[in-house]
Motif scaffolding. Structure first.
Motif, mmCIF file in Angstrom:
data_model
loop_
_atom_site.group_PDB
_atom_site.id
_atom_site.type_symbol
_atom_site.label_atom_id
_atom_site.label_comp_id
_atom_site.label_asym_id
_atom_site.label_seq_id
_atom_site.Cartn_x
_atom_site.Cartn_y
_atom_site.Cartn_z
ATOM 1 N N LEU A 28 0.828 -1.207 0.000
ATOM 2 C CA LEU A 28 0.000 0.000 0.000
ATOM 3 C C LEU A 28 0.861 1.255 0.000
ATOM 4 O O LEU A 28 0.597 2.202 -0.746
ATOM 5 N N ALA A 29 1.900 1.265 0.822
ATOM 6 C CA ALA A 29 2.778 2.428 0.894
ATOM 7 C C ALA A 29 3.479 2.650 -0.442
ATOM 8 O O ALA A 29 3.589 3.789 -0.914
ATOM 9 N N ALA A 30 3.934 1.575 -1.086
ATOM 10 C CA ALA A 30 4.621 1.702 -2.373
ATOM 11 C C ALA A 30 3.680 2.225 -3.451
ATOM 12 O O ALA A 30 4.057 3.066 -4.266
ATOM 13 N N VAL A 31 2.439 1.758 -3.453
ATOM 14 C CA VAL A 31 1.460 2.221 -4.442
ATOM 15 C C VAL A 31 1.150 3.695 -4.228
ATOM 16 O O VAL A 31 1.098 4.477 -5.183
ATOM 17 N N LEU A 32 0.958 4.095 -2.986
ATOM 18 C CA LEU A 32 0.657 5.502 -2.710
ATOM 19 C C LEU A 32 1.850 6.397 -3.023
ATOM 20 O O LEU A 32 1.678 7.539 -3.456
ATOM 21 N N ASP A 33 3.071 5.895 -2.854
ATOM 22 C CA ASP A 33 4.269 6.665 -3.217
ATOM 23 C C ASP A 33 4.360 6.872 -4.733
ATOM 24 O O ASP A 33 4.760 7.935 -5.190
ATOM 25 N N LEU A 34 4.000 5.846 -5.498
ATOM 26 C CA LEU A 34 4.059 5.935 -6.955
ATOM 27 C C LEU A 34 2.947 6.808 -7.543
ATOM 28 O O LEU A 34 3.075 7.319 -8.648
ATOM 29 N N ASN A 35 1.841 6.920 -6.823
ATOM 30 C CA ASN A 35 0.655 7.610 -7.329
ATOM 31 C C ASN A 35 0.309 8.780 -6.423
ATOM 32 O O ASN A 35 -0.647 8.725 -5.654
ATOM 33 N N ARG A 36 1.104 9.835 -6.507
ATOM 34 C CA ARG A 36 0.851 11.021 -5.688
ATOM 35 C C ARG A 36 -0.545 11.557 -5.982
ATOM 36 O O ARG A 36 -0.958 11.634 -7.140
ATOM 37 N N GLY A 37 -1.288 11.866 -4.942
ATOM 38 C CA GLY A 37 -2.632 12.402 -5.107
ATOM 39 C C GLY A 37 -3.719 11.345 -5.130
ATOM 40 O O GLY A 37 -4.900 11.659 -5.138
ATOM 41 N N LEU A 38 -3.344 10.071 -5.141
ATOM 42 C CA LEU A 38 -4.332 8.999 -5.178
ATOM 43 C C LEU A 38 -5.169 8.975 -3.906
ATOM 44 O O LEU A 38 -6.391 8.797 -3.965
ATOM 45 N N ALA A 39 -4.541 9.203 -2.768
ATOM 46 C CA ALA A 39 -5.265 9.190 -1.495
ATOM 47 C C ALA A 39 -6.287 10.320 -1.426
ATOM 48 O O ALA A 39 -7.324 10.189 -0.764
ATOM 49 N N GLY A 48 -12.182 3.593 -13.302
ATOM 50 C CA GLY A 48 -11.294 3.904 -14.417
ATOM 51 C C GLY A 48 -10.043 4.667 -14.042
ATOM 52 O O GLY A 48 -9.251 5.023 -14.916
ATOM 53 N N THR A 49 -9.822 4.911 -12.747
ATOM 54 C CA THR A 49 -8.612 5.609 -12.311
ATOM 55 C C THR A 49 -7.390 4.743 -12.609
ATOM 56 O O THR A 49 -7.357 3.564 -12.263
ATOM 57 N N LEU A 50 -6.402 5.318 -13.277
ATOM 58 C CA LEU A 50 -5.174 4.587 -13.584
ATOM 59 C C LEU A 50 -4.297 4.527 -12.337
ATOM 60 O O LEU A 50 -4.007 5.554 -11.729
ATOM 61 N N VAL A 51 -3.917 3.314 -11.945
ATOM 62 C CA VAL A 51 -3.089 3.102 -10.755
ATOM 63 C C VAL A 51 -1.846 2.336 -11.186
ATOM 64 O O VAL A 51 -1.940 1.280 -11.810
ATOM 65 N N ARG A 52 -0.689 2.893 -10.866
ATOM 66 C CA ARG A 52 0.589 2.233 -11.152
ATOM 67 C C ARG A 52 1.035 1.486 -9.907
ATOM 68 O O ARG A 52 0.979 2.017 -8.811
ATOM 69 N N LEU A 53 1.497 0.258 -10.096
ATOM 70 C CA LEU A 53 1.957 -0.577 -8.993
ATOM 71 C C LEU A 53 3.376 -1.040 -9.276
ATOM 72 O O LEU A 53 3.707 -1.341 -10.425
ATOM 73 N N PRO A 54 4.217 -1.126 -8.234
ATOM 74 C CA PRO A 54 5.565 -1.664 -8.444
ATOM 75 C C PRO A 54 5.484 -3.155 -8.770
ATOM 76 O O PRO A 54 4.507 -3.826 -8.434
ATOM 77 N N ASP A 55 6.496 -3.654 -9.451
ATOM 78 C CA ASP A 55 6.541 -5.082 -9.739
ATOM 79 C C ASP A 55 6.537 -5.866 -8.439
ATOM 80 O O ASP A 55 7.112 -5.425 -7.435
ATOM 81 N N PRO A 56 5.886 -7.037 -8.429
ATOM 82 C CA PRO A 56 5.888 -7.844 -7.206
ATOM 83 C C PRO A 56 7.291 -8.325 -6.883
ATOM 84 O O PRO A 56 8.129 -8.461 -7.774
#
Length: 70
Positions: A28-39, A48-56
């Motif tokens: 969760l922390a990594a996703v929120l770091d990659l997607n500023r403003g998502l929270a 339809g919001t585009l969400v970037r996730l780090p590789d597992p």
């Protein structure tokens, strides 16, 4: 990097579970770091919001299985 679009009624937790099979505080922390403003979009993301996730991680943590009966 993985890119997903949110489905109706999804939260960041559910997106992590869909992408990784589980959600953890680190994911969760990594996703929120990659997607500023998502929270700021609220707990339930607009559809339809585009969400970037780090590789597992290469080696997922092993989970111990406890058998109560044989």
């Amino acid at each position: 990097m993985i890119e997903l679009r949110s489905q109706q009624g999804e939260t960041v937790d559910l997106i992590c579970r869909r992408a990784y099979g589980r959600e953890t505080a680190e994911n969760l922390a990594a996703v929120l770091d990659l997607n500023r403003g998502l929270a700021a979009l609220g707990p339930v993301l607009p559809t339809g919001t585009l969400v970037r996730l780090p590789d597992p991680p290469a080696d997922p943590p092993r989970v111990a299985v406890v058998r109560l009966w044989d």
